[in-house]
Design an enzyme around this catalytic site. Structure first.
Site, PDB file in Angstrom:
ATOM      1  N   HIS A 138       5.341   0.371  15.118  1.00 23.35           N
ATOM      2  CA  HIS A 138       4.682   1.679  15.212  1.00 23.35           C
ATOM      3  C   HIS A 138       5.630   2.779  15.692  1.00 23.35           C
ATOM      4  O   HIS A 138       5.563   3.911  15.225  1.00 23.35           O
ATOM      5  CB  HIS A 138       3.480   1.589  16.150  1.00 23.35           C
ATOM      6  CG  HIS A 138       2.418   0.674  15.641  1.00 23.35           C
ATOM      7  ND1 HIS A 138       1.769   0.890  14.438  1.00 23.35           N
ATOM      8  CD2 HIS A 138       1.902  -0.472  16.141  1.00 23.35           C
ATOM      9  CE1 HIS A 138       0.886  -0.083  14.240  1.00 23.35           C
ATOM     10  NE2 HIS A 138       0.949  -0.924  15.258  1.00 23.35           N
ATOM     11  N   HIS A 153       0.171  -7.291   6.528  1.00 26.73           N
ATOM     12  CA  HIS A 153      -0.428  -6.475   7.585  1.00 26.73           C
ATOM     13  C   HIS A 153       0.547  -5.405   8.084  1.00 26.73           C
ATOM     14  O   HIS A 153       0.144  -4.285   8.412  1.00 26.73           O
ATOM     15  CB  HIS A 153      -0.932  -7.310   8.761  1.00 26.73           C
ATOM     16  CG  HIS A 153      -1.680  -6.470   9.735  1.00 26.73           C
ATOM     17  ND1 HIS A 153      -2.978  -6.044   9.516  1.00 26.73           N
ATOM     18  CD2 HIS A 153      -1.282  -5.869  10.885  1.00 26.73           C
ATOM     19  CE1 HIS A 153      -3.341  -5.246  10.497  1.00 26.73           C
ATOM     20  NE2 HIS A 153      -2.332  -5.112  11.342  1.00 26.73           N
ATOM     21  N   HIS A 209      -5.362   1.268  11.232  1.00 30.12           N
ATOM     22  CA  HIS A 209      -6.042   0.548  10.148  1.00 30.12           C
ATOM     23  C   HIS A 209      -7.004   1.458   9.388  1.00 30.12           C
ATOM     24  O   HIS A 209      -7.098   1.389   8.163  1.00 30.12           O
ATOM     25  CB  HIS A 209      -6.783  -0.673  10.685  1.00 30.12           C
ATOM     26  CG  HIS A 209      -5.884  -1.640  11.397  1.00 30.12           C
ATOM     27  ND1 HIS A 209      -6.363  -2.650  12.189  1.00 30.12           N
ATOM     28  CD2 HIS A 209      -4.526  -1.736  11.442  1.00 30.12           C
ATOM     29  CE1 HIS A 209      -5.339  -3.334  12.688  1.00 30.12           C
ATOM     30  NE2 HIS A 209      -4.215  -2.785  12.266  1.00 30.12           N
ATOM     31  N   ASP A 253      -0.192  -1.455   8.372  1.00 33.86           N
ATOM     32  CA  ASP A 253       0.091  -0.625   9.555  1.00 33.86           C
ATOM     33  C   ASP A 253       0.997   0.553   9.202  1.00 33.86           C
ATOM     34  O   ASP A 253       0.762   1.688   9.638  1.00 33.86           O
ATOM     35  CB  ASP A 253       0.818  -1.454  10.627  1.00 33.86           C
ATOM     36  CG  ASP A 253      -0.125  -2.312  11.453  1.00 33.86           C
ATOM     37  OD1 ASP A 253      -1.340  -2.078  11.455  1.00 33.86           O
ATOM     38  OD2 ASP A 253       0.393  -3.235  12.127  1.00 33.86           O
TER      39      ASP A 253
HETATM   40 ZN   LIG Z   1      -2.278  -3.486  12.608  1.00 33.75          ZN
END
Ligand SMILES: [Zn+2]
Length: 299
Positions: A260, A233, A77, A237
């Site tokens: 991720h 969001h 973030h 990310d």
């Molecule tokens: Zn996040």
């Protein structure tokens, strides 16, 4: 756009880590041209970990960096906010292992950087220009990076939940829409997974104040900040993970149900093979038709 930037003066805040639950003080300091974003563990004799792909350690529910056993957890973030605000160089001091979660979005970091002010530096910013497509698929997850004149990302998600379902969002990184449309989107989690995640040693710091909590049918802590806050969001990310290129990219990034692990995998793949991208600087002429960045640099 052409020159690197840092912040004008140090700024700091206190918070807790989302996964560790550990209290942490964060201080962001100005840094010299060409130095990039460097994390510094002030509790470990100032040990430094550069925010670059080669230091990526663990990527499951957050992105963590590690160098010589020293961990910096949940970097995405804050790194996203630096990209969104056009900050190239900064030292990020932490007195614990995890970046504070604050409200679960990048907005508090945007406010800190705004409070600090931006300073243009003398060195020309080096961009990573994407030269040919690179794609990674894993089951129904996908990420692709393609040549483009500017930097933009798009994301699609599909969660079998009444409030989410299929969502898609696209953002251009050079026109200020990051701050308006992406920065405030918060982390989200499903209440029914809470127990399992706690058992895995995760989300010890999670609360209704720092994430959107989804119940089986709806929302435990309304209201949402955007009707499609979830996919926004994911965009936040993704931008934070792509910051691990260590440079701003010129390219279009398309993600579909990625996470991720895929975000960081494509960064490392592109950096490994020099035919994927080249480092360039931009001339005034090259960006004459670009929209102005939202924050004028007061010099
Ligand atoms: Zn996040």
């Amino acid at each position: 756009m052409i020159y690197e930037r840092t912040i004008r003066r140090p700024v700091e805040c206190n918070g807790i880590g989302l996964h560790s639950g550990a209290p942490v003080r964060l201080r962001i300091r100005p840094a010299g041209a060409g130095s990039g974003i460097v994390f510094r563990r002030v509790d470990l004799d100032g040990f430094e970990v550069e925010a670059v792909s080669r230091n990526v350690a663990k990527v499951s529910y957050a992105t963590s960096l590690m160098k010589k056993g020293v961990l910096i957890s949940t970097t995405e973030h804050l790194l996203s906010a630096f990209i969104g605000m056009g900050v190239d160089n900064a030292v990020v001091e932490l007195d614990n292992l995890e970046v504070p979660i604050l409200d679960g979005s990048a907005l508090p970091f945007i406010q800190m950087i705004s409070d600090a002010g931006l300073r243009q530096q003398r060195r020309k910013r080096t961009y990573l220009k994407i030269l040919r497509p690179c794609e990674i698929s894993e089951g129904n997850k996908f990420i692709g990076v393609y040549p483009a004149e500017r930097y933009s990302v798009s994301y699609a998600i599909d969660f079998p939940h009444p409030l989410i379902g299929s969502e898609h969002f696209q953002v251009e990184l050079s026109n200020g829409s990051y701050v308006k449309d992406v920065a405030a989107a918060r982390t989200f989690g499903f209440l029914e997974q809470q127990r399992a995640l706690l058992h895995m040693g995760l989300i010890r710091g999670a609360s209704r104040e720092n994430c959107v909590v989804l119940t089986r049918e709806g929302l435990d802590n309304p209201p949402l900040r955007f009707a499609d806050e979830f996919v926004r969001h994911k965009v936040l990310d993704l931008i934070g993970d792509l910051a691990l290129f260590g440079k701003r990219i010129l390219g279009y990034v398309k993600a579909d149900r990625a996470g991720h692990a895929l975000h960081t995998a494509i960064v490392s793949r592109i950096l490994r093979d020099q035919s994927h991208a080249e480092e360039i600087t931009l001339s005034e002429a090259a960006i004459a038709d670009w929209p102005a960045e939202h924050l004028a640099v007061a010099d």
